[in-house]
Enzyme design. Structure first.
Site, PDB file in Angstrom:
ATOM      1  N   LYS A  82      -8.320   1.130  18.969  1.00  0.00           N
ATOM      2  CA  LYS A  82      -8.524   0.817  17.577  1.00  0.00           C
ATOM      3  C   LYS A  82      -8.209  -0.527  17.067  1.00  0.00           C
ATOM      4  O   LYS A  82      -8.788  -1.327  16.517  1.00  0.00           O
ATOM      5  CB  LYS A  82      -8.202   1.953  16.629  1.00  0.00           C
ATOM      6  N   HIS A 100     -11.869  -3.472  12.180  1.00  0.00           N
ATOM      7  CA  HIS A 100     -11.935  -4.399  11.082  1.00  0.00           C
ATOM      8  C   HIS A 100     -10.562  -5.043  10.676  1.00  0.00           C
ATOM      9  O   HIS A 100     -10.381  -5.993  10.497  1.00  0.00           O
ATOM     10  CB  HIS A 100     -12.588  -3.964  10.006  1.00  0.00           C
ATOM     11  N   THR A 108       0.945  -1.166  -0.007  1.00  0.00           N
ATOM     12  CA  THR A 108      -0.040  -0.068   0.057  1.00  0.00           C
ATOM     13  C   THR A 108       0.631   1.116   0.045  1.00  0.00           C
ATOM     14  O   THR A 108       2.063   1.068   0.459  1.00  0.00           O
ATOM     15  CB  THR A 108      -0.991   0.133   1.319  1.00  0.00           C
ATOM     16  N   HIS A 109       0.267   2.279  -0.801  1.00  0.00           N
ATOM     17  CA  HIS A 109       0.992   3.636  -0.598  1.00  0.00           C
ATOM     18  C   HIS A 109       0.081   4.273   0.561  1.00  0.00           C
ATOM     19  O   HIS A 109       0.395   5.626   0.556  1.00  0.00           O
ATOM     20  CB  HIS A 109       0.682   4.507  -1.842  1.00  0.00           C
ATOM     21  N   PRO A 112      -0.362   6.032   3.773  1.00  0.00           N
ATOM     22  CA  PRO A 112       0.314   5.868   5.210  1.00  0.00           C
ATOM     23  C   PRO A 112      -0.314   5.861   6.375  1.00  0.00           C
ATOM     24  O   PRO A 112      -0.031   5.201   7.544  1.00  0.00           O
ATOM     25  CB  PRO A 112       0.656   7.551   5.133  1.00  0.00           C
ATOM     26  N   GLY A 113      -1.647   5.756   6.307  1.00  0.00           N
ATOM     27  CA  GLY A 113      -2.586   5.430   7.493  1.00  0.00           C
ATOM     28  C   GLY A 113      -2.750   3.885   7.710  1.00  0.00           C
ATOM     29  O   GLY A 113      -2.567   3.398   8.716  1.00  0.00           O
ATOM     30  N   ASP A 125      -7.292  -4.871   1.338  1.00  0.00           N
ATOM     31  CA  ASP A 125      -8.295  -4.024   0.468  1.00  0.00           C
ATOM     32  C   ASP A 125      -9.350  -3.854   1.616  1.00  0.00           C
ATOM     33  O   ASP A 125     -10.022  -4.849   2.235  1.00  0.00           O
ATOM     34  CB  ASP A 125      -8.594  -4.504  -0.628  1.00  0.00           C
ATOM     35  N   TYR A 177     -12.804   7.155   6.468  1.00  0.00           N
ATOM     36  CA  TYR A 177     -14.366   7.453   7.074  1.00  0.00           C
ATOM     37  C   TYR A 177     -14.323   7.303   8.542  1.00  0.00           C
ATOM     38  O   TYR A 177     -15.279   7.610   9.208  1.00  0.00           O
ATOM     39  CB  TYR A 177     -15.332   6.531   6.582  1.00  0.00           C
TER      40      TYR A 177
END
EC number: 3.6.1.66
Length: 196
Positions: free
Chosen positions: A173, A178, A7-8, A10-11, A69, A152
């Site tokens: 968290k 998820h 992934t790109h 950063p979160g 994803d 979101y």
């Protein structure tokens, strides 16, 4: 043991790194490899997109890769934005624009139930994969709340905690998210899979 996250975002990197490092993984991501090719997310499910990203990156790097994803499914919108969560308001992938569009589409709607979904796919260069799914049920708030997280998170209310995902500390968290749920499912199988 090194593990590359495909992934790109950063979160996502920060969240996954925080969960994988305690398991003994040295985490890298596509942010460390700016020349790595971007995978077209042509799948119709979170699992298909995670597998596409993981297998393509594993073949490119010749190393095990973990791909995520994930997205938001809103019941009143028939599951949208779904696999298009990052691009809901357009190809620029703006969190602010996506959140504004979501609030606009839910204006006047009383059914605000939703879920975050995460599919994680671990792939070896051989093409062998291991895929898991995690979900968290919640509701969509009426205005953004909180400074933590991304996407979101400022709108997604976790009912058991009476907070948005963006109001949760990282440790909180990781327990309820998820992504955290998917990673815990993966955790039991990751070492045997990597060694097998």
């Amino acid at each position: 043991m090194k593990l590359i996250i495909a992934t790109h975002n950063p979160g996502k990197v920060k969240e996954l790194e925080g969960m994988l490092t305690p398991l003994g993984f040295e985490v890298e991501s596509l942010l460390d490899y700016p020349d790595a090719p971007e995978t077209d997310e042509t799948g119709t499910t979170f699992e298909e997109n995670a597998a596409l990203k993981a297998t393509e990156a594993a073949a490119y790097f010749g190393h095990a890769v973990l791909a995520d994803d994930s997205g938001l499914e809103v019941d009143a919108l028939d599951g949208a934005p779904g696999v298009y969560s990052a691009r809901f308001a357009g190809p620029e992938k703006s969190d602010e624009a996506n959140n504004a569009l979501l609030l606009e589409k839910l204006n006047g709607e009383t059914n605000r139930t939703a879920r975050f979904v995460c599919a994680l796919c671990l792939a070896k260069p051989s093409g062998e994969t291991l895929t898991v799914r995690g979900t968290i049920e919640g509701t969509i708030g009426y205005s953004p709340q909180g400074e933590n997280g991304f996407g979101y998170d400022p709108l997604f209310i976790v009912p058991s905690l009476h907070k948005t995902a963006a109001e949760l500390e990282r440790d909180e968290k990781a327990v309820v998210s998820h992504r955290g749920q998917a990673l815990r499912k993966l955790e039991a199988e990751i070492i045997p899979f990597m060694k097998g």
